[in-house]
Design a protein around this motif. Sequence first.
Motif, short mmCIF file in Angstrom:
data_model
loop_
_atom_site.label_atom_id
_atom_site.label_comp_id
_atom_site.label_asym_id
_atom_site.label_seq_id
_atom_site.Cartn_x
_atom_site.Cartn_y
_atom_site.Cartn_z
N VAL A 126 -26.06 50.34 -35.82
CA VAL A 126 -25.37 50.12 -34.55
C VAL A 126 -26.07 50.87 -33.42
O VAL A 126 -26.25 50.35 -32.31
CB VAL A 126 -23.90 50.54 -34.65
CG1 VAL A 126 -23.22 50.49 -33.29
CG2 VAL A 126 -23.15 49.62 -35.64
N VAL A 142 -18.23 49.37 -29.26
CA VAL A 142 -17.81 49.07 -30.62
C VAL A 142 -16.31 49.29 -30.74
O VAL A 142 -15.80 50.34 -30.36
CB VAL A 142 -18.56 49.95 -31.64
CG1 VAL A 142 -18.04 49.70 -33.06
CG2 VAL A 142 -20.06 49.69 -31.57
N TRP A 357 -18.57 44.68 -30.04
CA TRP A 357 -18.82 44.49 -31.48
C TRP A 357 -17.59 44.99 -32.23
O TRP A 357 -17.36 46.18 -32.35
CB TRP A 357 -20.06 45.27 -31.89
CG TRP A 357 -20.58 44.90 -33.26
CD1 TRP A 357 -19.97 44.15 -34.21
CD2 TRP A 357 -21.85 45.30 -33.81
NE1 TRP A 357 -20.75 44.03 -35.33
CE2 TRP A 357 -21.91 44.73 -35.11
CE3 TRP A 357 -22.90 46.07 -33.34
CZ2 TRP A 357 -23.02 44.93 -35.94
CZ3 TRP A 357 -24.00 46.26 -34.17
CH2 TRP A 357 -24.06 45.69 -35.46
#
Length: 388
Positions: A126, A142, A357
């Motif tokens: 990530v 995220v 995400w």
Amino acid sequence: MDDPKPLPQLPATRAAKVVAVILMVFLFAGLCFNIRFAATTASLLPHALTRAGLLDGAVSKELAGRMADTPVAADAARMQRALGWLTVGDLGPRVRQGCPGWLFLRDELNVYADGERHLAERAATVAAVQRELARHGIALVVAVVPDKSRIEAQHLCGLYRPASLGARLSDWTTRLAAEGVPVVDLASALRSVPGDAFFRTDTHWTQDGAGAAAQALAQHIRAMREPLGSGVSSQPGYRVAGKPAARRPGDLVRLAGLDALPVSWQPRAEIVAGRDYLHVAQAAASADDLFGDADLPAIAVIGTSYSTTSDFVPQLALALGKGVGNFAREGGKFGGSARAYFTSAAYAQTPPKLIVWELDERDLQAPLEAEDDVVVPKSGAVGTVASR
């Protein structure tokens, strides 16, 4: 020597007649199953039979796998699942029951070997994605969806959740924060929902749970250092309409193999009165927008089925007042939808200003898979983003 006398023929008893009928039914059923099995034999045999395959067991393994997928095997498995549920309340290897009516996914409760290493490698992935997106002028945030068994712990009723899983969320968010990746833990938002944040017989969040998560995520996005410009995207075109209460089948019932049973025999389904978020096309704001460029979403969501259920993305769009493109995939797990999106024409031709995400907590420590290797293309996005 005299011939032996035949034994006396005793009249058939009632019990003997019942046994005979049962035997005949059993034999007839076996005949039907054998006929059905023979009808599928052509598709069962491997396409290429080789001596090496016969010797090393590859042929027998393939044959066994295909036999498991035949109608006979599938019917037998469904019958076994139904009998297990109706007699002892068994839900199979993937589903567990907590309090009466509350079902949970077994994957949430698994403790994996090398789980901490898997989590660390995913966090590094990530961070690498975030750095590459930043080079293209694209921000990343995220959002972590906590386990249902974490948020609805009061409904476990003795169902054991390993204590070692308690720090999984904080470990993830700490690692990402140390790498400078904006991350939102949605646990506190989901715990604040007045009713149920998750469906009882489903893995996913309710519409209220998704709405609370959308509000928390929108608040975090608005507080980011480089907020989205007001002129980048138009207001989301959604018309909200109420829906009448209706029965909502849960995916955990299907996963347990009980969805073919009569409704009255299945775990009690929920009656849900939801809302419809109906997309309304926006008219061109000016002659320069005849092709709808101003209505292109500046935000893209990638992730799992949580982003495709309970109208999470429409609720996020309304909370932000901006269009949001949904590129999540059911069954995408950690990297499935990300890999698909970064290699798609949508990303190459109309890249967003911000990518959300969304990830499941239960996938963070699971064994690494090929789709977990997410790489952002190193060219093709910068010029397009800058021109929008």
